[in-house]
Design a protein around this motif. Structure first.
Motif, short mmCIF file in Angstrom:
data_model
loop_
_atom_site.label_atom_id
_atom_site.label_comp_id
_atom_site.label_asym_id
_atom_site.label_seq_id
_atom_site.Cartn_x
_atom_site.Cartn_y
_atom_site.Cartn_z
N ARG A 201 0.90 -1.04 0.02
CA ARG A 201 0.02 -0.06 -0.06
C ARG A 201 0.98 1.38 -0.02
NH1 ARG A 201 -3.10 -1.62 3.49
NH2 ARG A 201 -2.19 -0.79 5.37
N GLN A 202 1.77 1.26 0.72
CA GLN A 202 2.91 2.38 0.75
C GLN A 202 3.54 2.52 -0.56
OE1 GLN A 202 3.09 4.25 3.30
NE2 GLN A 202 4.48 5.85 2.13
N ALA A 203 3.84 1.63 -1.24
CA ALA A 203 4.46 1.70 -2.39
C ALA A 203 3.63 2.08 -3.61
CB ALA A 203 5.14 0.08 -2.94
N GLY A 204 2.41 1.68 -3.39
CA GLY A 204 1.40 2.34 -4.25
C GLY A 204 1.11 3.56 -4.25
N GLU A 205 1.04 4.15 -2.87
CA GLU A 205 1.11 5.49 -2.56
C GLU A 205 2.40 6.33 -2.99
OE1 GLU A 205 -0.43 8.83 -1.83
OE2 GLU A 205 -1.63 7.25 -1.71
N ASP A 206 3.25 5.93 -3.06
CA ASP A 206 4.41 6.39 -3.69
C ASP A 206 4.48 6.62 -5.14
OD1 ASP A 206 5.49 6.61 -0.95
OD2 ASP A 206 6.79 4.68 -1.16
N ILE A 207 3.90 5.61 -5.77
CA ILE A 207 3.89 5.50 -7.21
C ILE A 207 2.85 6.70 -7.63
CG2 ILE A 207 3.16 4.71 -9.11
CD1 ILE A 207 3.94 1.83 -8.07
N ARG A 208 1.58 6.70 -6.70
CA ARG A 208 0.73 7.71 -7.09
C ARG A 208 1.30 9.04 -6.80
NH1 ARG A 208 -2.62 3.68 -5.02
NH2 ARG A 208 -2.14 4.16 -2.95
N ALA A 209 1.98 9.46 -5.72
CA ALA A 209 2.50 10.73 -5.55
C ALA A 209 3.55 11.00 -6.83
CB ALA A 209 3.21 10.72 -4.31
N ARG A 210 4.31 10.11 -7.18
CA ARG A 210 5.32 10.50 -8.36
C ARG A 210 4.30 10.83 -9.57
NH1 ARG A 210 8.55 5.14 -8.24
NH2 ARG A 210 9.29 6.01 -10.28
N VAL A 211 3.30 10.09 -9.85
CA VAL A 211 2.71 10.33 -10.93
C VAL A 211 2.09 11.77 -10.77
CG1 VAL A 211 0.57 9.76 -12.34
CG2 VAL A 211 2.10 8.13 -11.41
N ARG A 212 1.41 12.22 -9.74
CA ARG A 212 0.93 13.41 -9.48
C ARG A 212 2.12 14.51 -9.90
NH1 ARG A 212 -1.95 10.86 -5.28
NH2 ARG A 212 -0.35 11.59 -3.99
N ALA A 213 3.18 14.48 -9.17
CA ALA A 213 4.31 15.16 -9.39
C ALA A 213 4.62 15.49 -10.60
CB ALA A 213 5.58 14.95 -8.55
N VAL A 214 4.87 14.59 -11.51
CA VAL A 214 4.86 14.55 -12.94
C VAL A 214 3.60 15.49 -13.69
CG1 VAL A 214 5.04 13.42 -15.40
CG2 VAL A 214 6.22 12.55 -13.28
N LEU A 215 2.53 15.27 -13.48
CA LEU A 215 1.37 15.72 -13.93
C LEU A 215 1.38 17.27 -13.45
CD1 LEU A 215 -1.35 13.42 -13.43
CD2 LEU A 215 -0.28 14.27 -15.63
N ARG A 216 2.03 17.55 -12.42
CA ARG A 216 2.02 19.05 -11.85
C ARG A 216 3.27 19.68 -12.94
NH1 ARG A 216 1.52 16.81 -6.64
NH2 ARG A 216 -0.12 17.23 -5.56
N ASP A 217 4.19 19.22 -12.97
CA ASP A 217 5.34 19.64 -14.07
C ASP A 217 4.87 19.68 -15.26
OD1 ASP A 217 6.74 20.15 -11.63
OD2 ASP A 217 7.84 18.16 -11.76
N ILE A 218 4.14 18.55 -15.83
CA ILE A 218 3.88 18.51 -17.28
C ILE A 218 2.36 18.20 -17.12
CG2 ILE A 218 4.70 17.34 -19.44
CD1 ILE A 218 7.18 16.32 -18.29
#
Length: 338
Positions: A201-218
């Motif tokens: 669950r923690q790994a999935g949340e880390d992946i989702r946070a990284r995806v949101r970070a990419v969408l904020r930049d691009i």
């Protein structure tokens, strides 16, 4: 392992180039079938079990729905589904969704038969009964008696001790079934899992946070571009995080705002539009579709549909004709001319 020879390309980059060389028709047909094959990844497993994508023809996606409730849900979610399909296809492939006139139960009959057969083959196990058979060691019983020793309420202390004993019995049952300690945190994990549920669950949340970070930049990034930064990203995960960011940003942008950077970023995120394709017409139309999710300032009046989405030629002629017939000046001018 031998190193990759310089100059060789990956399959994921060769296939799009080969399809492009075959022609636009073959390329479009391939991506249409690609969407149908990955329908469950695009829309979600639960939705795909009740709404079946059949074909894409002339910009229309034809679907079969299990019942009227799912048909109404599809009508309500139509803009979101169209956007997710186009995001996955990498371009504007679908403009509308159409429904079949008939319902074919046999489309889901084989799948349900396999599921029922699998359920019958797996025997039901009473976990509570199996857990109660596990024998605790004297150390476990002594540790249970120490719990709640300083609690004034004896009933609460008794309940806590019972929970501790049941938890120890459950751990012993899991060890007997082949569970192993998690390499990260030490909690027990199933034998087929690489980590425990907490770490997954923690790994999935880390992946989702990284995806949101990419969408904020691009904000306009599609799945292929996001996977360059987050290889674990999937189309379904990307659509979920994009929708969450759209709702979050829309709540902070005023409904009558069309010029601020926040409003343009919201449109780029919602439409997957790069900055060079961000036109005033695209901003106006996208914000009109998001008007109910945005902040309404005091005294704001929502625009009419034809103010944001241009009427078609026939509808425009009909609207102009009716407008002229009901206008007093136009009728007076016609009488003078007569």
């Amino acid at each position: 392992m031998a190193k990759r020879t310089p100059g060789l390309e990956k399959v994921v980059s060769i296939i799009p180039k080969a399809l492009h060389e075959l022609g636009s028709k073959q390329e479009r047909e391939f991506y249409q079938h690609w969407v149908l094959w990955h329908w469950a990844d695009i829309i979600g497993e639960a939705y795909a079990e009740n709404v079946k994508a059949v074909r894409i023809e002339r910009g229309s996606l034809y679907v079969y729905c299990r019942n009227a409730a799912w048909s109404n849900e599809t009508r309500y979610q139509m803009p979101r589904i169209i956007q997710q399909v186009n995001n996955y296809a990498g371009g504007e492939m679908v403009k509308e969704i159409r429904f079949s006139r008939s319902w074919r139960e046999e489309d889901w009959a084989p799948q349900r038969a396999d599921e029922e057969r699998a359920e019958k083959e797996v025997p039901e196990v009473n976990v509570g009964r199996e857990r109660a058979k596990m024998v605790l060691t004297p150390d476990d019983l002594a540790a249970a008696e120490k719990i709640g020793s300083g609690t004034e309420d004896e009933d609460i202390a008794l309940k806590v001790r019972q929970l501790y004993r049941k938890d120890r019995q459950l751990d012993k049952l899991r060890l007997a079934r082949g569970w192993k300690p998690c390499p990260t945190c030490g909690r027990l994990r199933p034998p087929q899992a690489a980590a425990c549920s907490h770490c997954r669950r923690q790994a999935g949340e880390d992946i989702r946070a990284r995806v949101r970070a990419v969408l904020r930049d691009i904000p306009w990034a599609r799945c292929k571009e996001v996977c360059e930064y987050v290889p674990e990203c999937t189309p379904q995960l990307l659509n979920e995080q994009r929708a969450a960011l759209v709702q979050l940003m829309a709540s902070k942008v005023a409904a009558n705002d069309r010029t601020s950077m926040e409003a343009k970023t919201l449109v780029m995120l919602y439409r997957c539009l790069p900055p060079d394709k961000l036109t005033d017409e695209a901003v106006k139309r996208a914000l009109y579709e998001l008007r109910f999710s945005m902040y309404w300032p005091p005294g704001y009046t929502p625009p009419k549909r034809y103010e944001a989405i241009p009427l078609r030629r026939a509808a425009k002629r009909q609207y102009g004709k009716g407008h002229q017939e009901g206008h007093p000046k136009s009728s007076g001018a016609s009488e003078e001319k007569g």
